[in-house]
Design a protein around this motif. Structure first.
Motif, PDB file in Angstrom:
ATOM      1  N   TYR A  53       2.137  -0.964   4.510  1.00 32.22           N
ATOM      2  CA  TYR A  53       0.739  -1.399   4.406  1.00 32.22           C
ATOM      3  C   TYR A  53       0.356  -2.117   5.705  1.00 32.22           C
ATOM      4  CZ  TYR A  53      -3.447  -3.471   2.253  1.00 32.22           C
ATOM      5  OH  TYR A  53      -4.749  -3.839   1.946  1.00 32.22           O
ATOM      6  N   TYR A 206      -0.200   2.407  -0.871  1.00 35.91           N
ATOM      7  CA  TYR A 206      -0.675   1.889  -2.162  1.00 35.91           C
ATOM      8  C   TYR A 206       0.311   2.137  -3.301  1.00 35.91           C
ATOM      9  CZ  TYR A 206      -4.968   0.668   0.175  1.00 35.91           C
ATOM     10  OH  TYR A 206      -5.878   0.075   1.017  1.00 35.91           O
ATOM     11  N   SER A 284     -10.181   1.853  -3.000  1.00 33.67           N
ATOM     12  CA  SER A 284     -10.186   1.339  -1.635  1.00 33.67           C
ATOM     13  C   SER A 284     -10.740   2.448  -0.753  1.00 33.67           C
ATOM     14  CB  SER A 284      -8.747   0.966  -1.279  1.00 33.67           C
ATOM     15  OG  SER A 284      -8.729   0.212  -0.119  1.00 33.67           O
TER      16      SER A 284
HETATM   17  C1  AVI Z   1      -8.122  -6.522  -0.498  1.00 39.00           C
HETATM   18  N1  AVI Z   1      -8.189  -5.079  -0.312  1.00 39.00           N
HETATM   19  C2  AVI Z   1      -8.857  -4.758   0.974  1.00 39.00           C
HETATM   20  C3  AVI Z   1      -6.907  -4.387  -0.473  1.00 39.00           C
HETATM   21  C4  AVI Z   1      -7.071  -2.874  -0.203  1.00 39.00           C
HETATM   22  O1  AVI Z   1      -6.288  -2.353   0.569  1.00 39.00           O
HETATM   23  O2  AVI Z   1      -8.002  -2.278  -0.732  1.00 39.00           O
HETATM   24  C5  AVI Z   1      -6.344  -4.600  -1.870  1.00 39.00           C
HETATM   25  C6  AVI Z   1      -5.081  -3.817  -2.135  1.00 39.00           C
HETATM   26  N2  AVI Z   1      -4.864  -3.074  -3.169  1.00 39.00           N
HETATM   27  C7  AVI Z   1      -3.651  -2.544  -3.119  1.00 39.00           C
HETATM   28  N3  AVI Z   1      -3.087  -2.932  -2.002  1.00 39.00           N
HETATM   29  C8  AVI Z   1      -3.959  -3.751  -1.385  1.00 39.00           C
END
Ligand code: AVI
Length: 322
Positions: A53, A206, A284
């Motif tokens: 990530y 994810y 997202s």
């Molecule tokens: C906060 N947001 C920008 C994250 C995203 O990547 O959409 C939340 C997230 N969901 C899963 N991993 C991170």
């Protein structure tokens, strides 16, 4: 399974949203804002360190690398408002650069009390800064910040980390238009947006190998158990990350492994799940550089500069209110 008693202080808005989302006729869904209780926020912090990530690190790299240039482009005395400040860690570079130029007011706007406290603690050692936090929803908080600004002060709004991607595209545009209405011409918005990337990269990001994102997603059911006296059996749900090509988004779902019934006592509802039925918990959305400029223009901004990260497709967009 631990069965939770009905808490004395029920969050009725949460109970109503859970009831409405889980009794929908077609796709069951839960608002993604409820992913962020204290446990969820801590898990998201871990996600931001995962090798799969890259979003948060890209955001931080860009802010670190371009903070001087951002400060040079935002003239005069400046008040900085940040929508969803989190711990405030990545804002440090920018605030230090502003404070080297002159005394700067920083207004973090956060719905999470603990994040606000952490943010104030993290940043209060910067010389020449004054911090006033607002425990509010974003636009409500920004309205208050705007009322606080001194005459002749420019307002720079930070909306980082691609939080805009968690709105659907129409809602994102509506939100930017809402921000624009609160600003004066010449004020700025620094918007972080995650850019399009391959489906395989998105699925890895994810649905990470360690299962942290799965825990982050499942914690929403655990939270409902804790706060609304429900009896979700977490072992009977599986985290799923799914590409939505049409929406250009990656979605998180929780899939029921078998037919089952769940009692949510504080929401006064019993919810039935079919085998493989899912609860949609988050989208997202991913953008192109042109998408962002187009959305900004429609909302009443000029796209001044876009900085792109070299390692992870992500952009920091400096938008000026026209
Ligand atoms: C906060 N947001 C920008 C994250 C995203 O990547 O959409 C939340 C997230 N969901 C899963 N991993 C991170």
């Amino acid at each position: 399974m631990l069965v939770h008693a009905i808490p004395a202080n029920i969050n009725y808005e949460f109970a109503a949203d859970v009831r409405a989302g889980l009794t929908r006729e077609h796709q069951k869904e839960l608002p993604s804002k409820y992913l962020y209780d204290d446990v969820g926020s801590a898990l998201f912090e871990v996600i931001s360190h995962l090798p799969e990530y890259g979003l948060t690190r890209a955001d931080e790299r860009l802010l670190r690398r371009h903070s001087r240039e951002i400060v040079d482009r935002v003239k005069g005395p400046v008040a900085v408002a940040e929508l969803g400040s989190g711990s405030g860690r990545k804002t440090r570079w920018l605030l230090e650069a502003f404070c080297r130029r002159q005394r700067t007011s920083y207004y973090p706007v956060e719905i999470s009390h603990s994040a606000l406290v952490m943010c104030e603690r993290e940043l209060s050692d910067i010389d020449a800064i004054s911090i006033v936090g607002f425990e509010r929803e974003y636009l409500e908080g920004l309205l208050e910040v705007a009322a606080y600004r001194k005459s002749g002060e420019h307002l720079l709004v930070l909306f980082l980390g691609s939080t805009i991607g968690n709105f659907d595209r129409m809602a994102g545009l509506k939100f930017l238009s809402g921000v624009r209405r609160i600003l004066k011409p010449g004020d700025s918005l620094l918007l972080g947006t995650d850019l399009e990337k391959s489906s395989s990269e998105l699925i890895r990001a994810y649905d990470d190998e360690l299962g942290v994102t799965a825990a982050f997603n499942l914690n929403l059911l655990a939270r409902i158990n804790r706060e609304l006296a429900a009896d979700f059996d977490l072992a009977q749900f599986k985290h799923v990350a799914r590409i939505n090509d049409e929406a250009r988004s990656v979605e998180m779902h929780l899939r029921s492994k078998r037919p089952q019934k769940v009692h949510i006592r504080a929401a006064q509802v019993v919810v039935e799940f079919g085998q493989d039925e899912t609860i949609w918990t988050e989208s997202s959305h991913k953008y192109s550089l042109d998408d962002v400029c187009e959305m900004a223009r429609t909302a009443g901004f000029r796209c001044e500069v876009q900085w792109m990260d070299e390692q992870w497709p992500f952009a920091e967009n400096l938008l000026v209110a026209v």
